[in-house]
Design a protein around this motif. Structure first.
Motif, PDB file in Angstrom:
ATOM      1  N   PHE A  67       2.193   9.099 -11.651  1.00  0.00           N
ATOM      2  CA  PHE A  67       0.946   9.182 -12.410  1.00  0.00           C
ATOM      3  C   PHE A  67       0.704  10.625 -12.851  1.00  0.00           C
ATOM      4  O   PHE A  67       0.001  11.376 -12.205  1.00  0.00           O
ATOM      5  CB  PHE A  67      -0.216   8.682 -11.559  1.00  0.00           C
ATOM      6  N   ARG A  68       1.298  11.003 -13.968  1.00  0.00           N
ATOM      7  CA  ARG A  68       1.177  12.378 -14.471  1.00  0.00           C
ATOM      8  C   ARG A  68       0.437  12.387 -15.819  1.00  0.00           C
ATOM      9  O   ARG A  68       0.651  11.501 -16.646  1.00  0.00           O
ATOM     10  CB  ARG A  68       2.574  12.986 -14.677  1.00  0.00           C
ATOM     11  N   ILE A  69      -0.386  13.422 -16.008  1.00  0.00           N
ATOM     12  CA  ILE A  69      -1.121  13.510 -17.278  1.00  0.00           C
ATOM     13  C   ILE A  69      -0.250  14.257 -18.299  1.00  0.00           C
ATOM     14  O   ILE A  69      -0.503  15.420 -18.618  1.00  0.00           O
ATOM     15  CB  ILE A  69      -2.510  14.155 -17.091  1.00  0.00           C
ATOM     16  N   ARG A  70       0.733  13.539 -18.807  1.00  0.00           N
ATOM     17  CA  ARG A  70       1.673  14.159 -19.751  1.00  0.00           C
ATOM     18  C   ARG A  70       1.233  13.960 -21.206  1.00  0.00           C
ATOM     19  O   ARG A  70       1.793  14.546 -22.106  1.00  0.00           O
ATOM     20  CB  ARG A  70       3.069  13.556 -19.561  1.00  0.00           C
ATOM     21  N   LEU A 118      -9.925   6.927 -12.290  1.00  0.00           N
ATOM     22  CA  LEU A 118     -10.671   7.749 -11.327  1.00  0.00           C
ATOM     23  C   LEU A 118     -12.121   7.266 -11.219  1.00  0.00           C
ATOM     24  O   LEU A 118     -12.650   7.109 -10.110  1.00  0.00           O
ATOM     25  CB  LEU A 118     -10.618   9.212 -11.795  1.00  0.00           C
ATOM     26  N   LEU A 160      -6.003   7.998 -16.653  1.00  0.00           N
ATOM     27  CA  LEU A 160      -6.277   8.594 -15.341  1.00  0.00           C
ATOM     28  C   LEU A 160      -7.787   8.758 -15.131  1.00  0.00           C
ATOM     29  O   LEU A 160      -8.312   8.455 -14.055  1.00  0.00           O
ATOM     30  CB  LEU A 160      -5.571   9.951 -15.228  1.00  0.00           C
ATOM     31  N   ALA A 199       0.834  -1.208   0.000  1.00  0.00           N
ATOM     32  CA  ALA A 199       0.000   0.000   0.000  1.00  0.00           C
ATOM     33  C   ALA A 199       0.869   1.258   0.000  1.00  0.00           C
ATOM     34  O   ALA A 199       0.571   2.229  -0.702  1.00  0.00           O
ATOM     35  CB  ALA A 199      -0.920  -0.010   1.214  1.00  0.00           C
ATOM     36  N   PHE A 200       1.948   1.228   0.779  1.00  0.00           N
ATOM     37  CA  PHE A 200       2.821   2.399   0.861  1.00  0.00           C
ATOM     38  C   PHE A 200       3.512   2.650  -0.481  1.00  0.00           C
ATOM     39  O   PHE A 200       3.637   3.787  -0.926  1.00  0.00           O
ATOM     40  CB  PHE A 200       3.862   2.203   1.978  1.00  0.00           C
ATOM     41  N   TYR A 201       3.958   1.575  -1.120  1.00  0.00           N
ATOM     42  CA  TYR A 201       4.629   1.722  -2.417  1.00  0.00           C
ATOM     43  C   TYR A 201       3.657   2.206  -3.479  1.00  0.00           C
ATOM     44  O   TYR A 201       4.002   3.027  -4.324  1.00  0.00           O
ATOM     45  CB  TYR A 201       5.251   0.386  -2.843  1.00  0.00           C
ATOM     46  N   ILE A 202       2.412   1.683  -3.434  1.00  0.00           N
ATOM     47  CA  ILE A 202       1.412   2.091  -4.438  1.00  0.00           C
ATOM     48  C   ILE A 202       1.139   3.589  -4.313  1.00  0.00           C
ATOM     49  O   ILE A 202       1.134   4.317  -5.300  1.00  0.00           O
ATOM     50  CB  ILE A 202       0.095   1.286  -4.279  1.00  0.00           C
ATOM     51  N   LEU A 203       0.945   4.056  -3.073  1.00  0.00           N
ATOM     52  CA  LEU A 203       0.651   5.476  -2.863  1.00  0.00           C
ATOM     53  C   LEU A 203       1.821   6.332  -3.343  1.00  0.00           C
ATOM     54  O   LEU A 203       1.632   7.313  -4.073  1.00  0.00           O
ATOM     55  CB  LEU A 203       0.373   5.737  -1.372  1.00  0.00           C
ATOM     56  N   SER A 204       3.024   5.958  -2.941  1.00  0.00           N
ATOM     57  CA  SER A 204       4.212   6.728  -3.310  1.00  0.00           C
ATOM     58  C   SER A 204       4.391   6.741  -4.832  1.00  0.00           C
ATOM     59  O   SER A 204       4.650   7.796  -5.427  1.00  0.00           O
ATOM     60  CB  SER A 204       5.436   6.099  -2.626  1.00  0.00           C
ATOM     61  N   ALA A 226       2.046   6.189  -7.178  1.00  0.00           N
ATOM     62  CA  ALA A 226       0.956   6.923  -7.836  1.00  0.00           C
ATOM     63  C   ALA A 226       1.203   8.424  -7.743  1.00  0.00           C
ATOM     64  O   ALA A 226       1.004   9.162  -8.713  1.00  0.00           O
ATOM     65  CB  ALA A 226      -0.378   6.564  -7.186  1.00  0.00           C
ATOM     66  N   TYR A 227       1.666   8.873  -6.577  1.00  0.00           N
ATOM     67  CA  TYR A 227       1.916  10.302  -6.372  1.00  0.00           C
ATOM     68  C   TYR A 227       3.048  10.802  -7.275  1.00  0.00           C
ATOM     69  O   TYR A 227       2.963  11.873  -7.875  1.00  0.00           O
ATOM     70  CB  TYR A 227       2.253  10.542  -4.892  1.00  0.00           C
ATOM     71  N   ARG A 228       4.097  10.013  -7.413  1.00  0.00           N
ATOM     72  CA  ARG A 228       5.275  10.476  -8.149  1.00  0.00           C
ATOM     73  C   ARG A 228       5.198  10.236  -9.654  1.00  0.00           C
ATOM     74  O   ARG A 228       5.764  10.986 -10.433  1.00  0.00           O
ATOM     75  CB  ARG A 228       6.530   9.800  -7.601  1.00  0.00           C
TER      76      ARG A 228
END
Lengths: 323, 297
Positions: free
Chosen positions: B210-213, B225, B221, B199-204, B206-208
């Motif tokens: 998962f960008r809408i480039r 959502l 995304l 869970a910790f790795y998934i959150l980290s 996703a935060y770093r």
């Protein structure tokens, strides 16, 4: 020497990992603690069609019949599979359906299942209900290391596939499982009203390959396995499907409220219109689905928020760079 | 060949009463024969070894391939004689299947034994030679021995004539408590704790990451959502609890997520499954017909 970017965009993109971990820890544990203190939190829910089909299929099995219950999970996925296994045990026990447990995925799985059965049994006794007795009401067939070979043999002949398997008869030591009230008289796979699989591994695919079309199949899988298993539910190779924690909560909602019932909370279903599928009132209290579902909300909300924050940070940085 | 097809439930050539001298003799004989074959194979010249393995692989695969392709008997009655040779083969395949499944189960169980042997060999060696991090090897070997000792002690007790009494923890002895503590108290809890770290790795991640480039990332995304929001019963309920959604039910979160699942995700996975299936078939044929080895050589 370049100076570090101290803009809001850069800051939003570089939140310390420790802070994220701390927020996640709080977001997942506080709802659990609150739920425990408040005696459960009720979240509005509309069960998905796959879970409704699963429940309806289970409720039409006549009491006294025996189902095969393949249990291929351990405590690494207890958040989802543990709740699923509890729910299926509670339904089977409340309805007086016998079951034979076996595993083809993990040597630890039968022991984990037996511990879970003991927990539910203890709860039943505590609530003044009859305990489900090993040998009389359920048997443990054990672990089969080769999933393909075992399920292939099962498709051919139930009696020969489990030939020679023994379980503990109270006061009688090890006795052939086909002498137990659970499997006595069962010879062919078609004698079994359903095979239920609770899994966190690819044994779901093996079961589809070997048993599909030969016996009604009902699967309970983890959220990660949902998309790949949904394929078999869509193609009608599965009677019903419970996916992850949401699936457990769906099942517990149905156990509490029934399908197309008269009460204000009864779950409506057009597919089963005119068919009143009653609730399972076993009075054993809140299940794992109800206990963990609020936590899932907070975890998913945090995940969405983290993605939004990261992207807002990126957009602000881009805008600043363009200026 | 009839020996393989003794499929009647009960005792046959391949088994014997539990705990009997016949069973022990059969197990010892099977081990001696398997050991002789195994060491004979090791001692055989390399150019002879390959065809032997190839023949056994082919024969092992041939049974299941024939079982799959041969017309199967329909509505066969117990004791019924085959009407013709084709049905005779079908009956034989059907009767032999459970024995072949038992062989495959035993062979796979030996793989587990091989894993235990491999772990023990590496870590005992490390321990004896006092190599780097030998302390971890000590913990591993000690844990394994303790689990084996108390696991089997508990298993023998539970499978004795009075084993049924142990269903009630009030009748437990030291070995049951020790086994329970090692399996449920330690192993299973560590198993759960290790998995929960994901869970910790998934959150980290996703935060770093998962960008809408790009357009593709934006579509991904948006779909993620919707599916995540549909899993949140409270949000889905709030979303759908207004007159607009009630008059347009196809716009409820569950309906949109269901559409994505049925019309986008499922067909994509089916396509992947077809590809994987064809690839597995090709790989299976290469192994079965021993083509892989010839090419490699």
């Amino acid at each position: 020497m370049a100076t570090p970017d101290s803009s809001i965009g850069a800051k939003l993109q570089s939140l310390p990992r420790t802070l994220l971990y701390l927020i996640l820890l709080l977001a997942t544990s506080l709802p659990l603690i609150y739920g425990e203190l408040a005696g459960g939190v009720s979240v509005p829910n509309q069960p998905l069609g796959a879970a409704v089909d699963f429940y309806a299929a289970l409720m039409k099995i006549p009491p006294g019949k025996t189902v095969l219950l393949e249990t291929d999970w351990t405590n690494s996925t207890r958040g989802e599979n543990g709740g699923e296994f509890d729910a299926i045990l509670r339904i089977l026990m409340a309805r007086g359906i016998k079951f034979a447990v076996f595993s083809t995925a993990d040597p630890q799985a039968p022991q984990v299942a037996m511990d879970d059965i003991a927990t539910i049994n203890a709860l039943r006794v505590q609530k003044g209900q009859k305990a489900y007795v090993r040998w009389t009401d359920w048997v443990n067939l054990g672990y089969f290391p080769n999933s393909e070979g075992t399920l292939n043999a099962l498709a051919g002949n139930l009696a020969t596939a489990f030939n020679g398997k023994k379980d503990v008869k109270p006061g009688g030591g090890l006795v052939d499982v086909f002498e137990s009230p659970v499997l006595k008289g069962y010879t062919k796979l078609t004698d079994i009203p359903a095979v239920i699989l609770v899994t966190a591994s690819a044994t779901s695919t093996v079961m589809i390959e070997r048993l599909s079309g030969k016996v009604p199949l009902d699967f309970m899988v983890t959220g990660v396995m949902g998309p790949e298993t949904q394929v078999y539910y869509s193609s009608k190779q599965l009677e019903g499907l419970v996916i992850g924690l949401k699936g457990v909560y769906d099942l517990e909602t149905l156990m509490k409220q029934g399908l197309n019932g008269q009460g204000p909370d009864a779950v409506p279903s057009q597919k089963y219109a005119g068919l009143d599928v009653p609730p399972v009132n076993d009075n054993l209290g809140t299940g794992k689905g109800s206990a963990y579902y609020p936590t899932l909300h907070f975890a998913l909300a945090l995940l969405i928020l983290a993605v939004i924050v990261g992207n807002v940070g990126m957009l602000l940085t881009r805008k600043r760079t363009a200026q | 060949m009839d020996l393989l097809a003794q499929a009647g439930a009960g005792l046959n050539f391949w088994n014997a009463p539990s705990g009997s001298a016949e069973l022990i003799i059969k197990i010892v004989l099977a081990l001696v024969l398997s050991g002789a074959f195994f060491f004979g194979l090791i001692a055989a010249p390399a150019n002879l070894r390959r065809p032997i393995v190839g023949v056994f692989t082919f024969l092992a695969g041939l049974f299941y391939v024939t079982y799959w392709l041969w017309p199967s008997a329909i509505a066969r009655d117990p004791g019924q004689a085959p009407l013709n040779p084709v049905e005779g083969v079908a009956f034989w395949l059907e009767d032999a299947l459970p024995q072949v499944a038992n062989f495959s189960n035993i062979l796979t169980a030996f793989l587990l034994g091989l894993g235990v042997y491999s772990v023990a060999r590496i870590h005992v060696g490390k321990l004896v030679k006092r190599q780097r991090d030998w302390e971890f090897s000590l913990v591993l070997i000690a844990s394994m021995l303790l689990m084996i000792l108390f696991g089997y002690w508990n298993w023998f007790n539970r499978h004795s004539p009075t084993g049924g009494l142990l269903e009630d923890p009030a009748n437990w002895h030291f070995q049951q408590f020790a086994s329970d503590m090692l399996f449920d108290g330690l192993l299973q809890q560590m198993d759960a704790a290790m998995f929960s770290m994901i869970a910790f790795y998934i959150l980290s991640a996703a935060y770093r990451a998962f960008r809408i480039r790009s357009v593709e990332a934006t579509i991904l995304l948006a779909a993620a959502l919707i599916v995540m929001l549909s899993l949140m019963g409270a949000v889905a309920y709030k979303w759908g609890n207004n007159s607009f959604i009630q008059t347009h039910p196809n716009l409820s979160l569950e309906a949109i997520a269901g559409w994505l699942s049925d019309n986008v995700q499922t067909p994509s996975i089916r396509g992947i499954d077809f590809g994987v299936g064809i690839g597995s078939l090709a790989m299976g044929l290469r192994i079965w017909l021993n083509l892989e080895r010839q090419e490699a050589s």
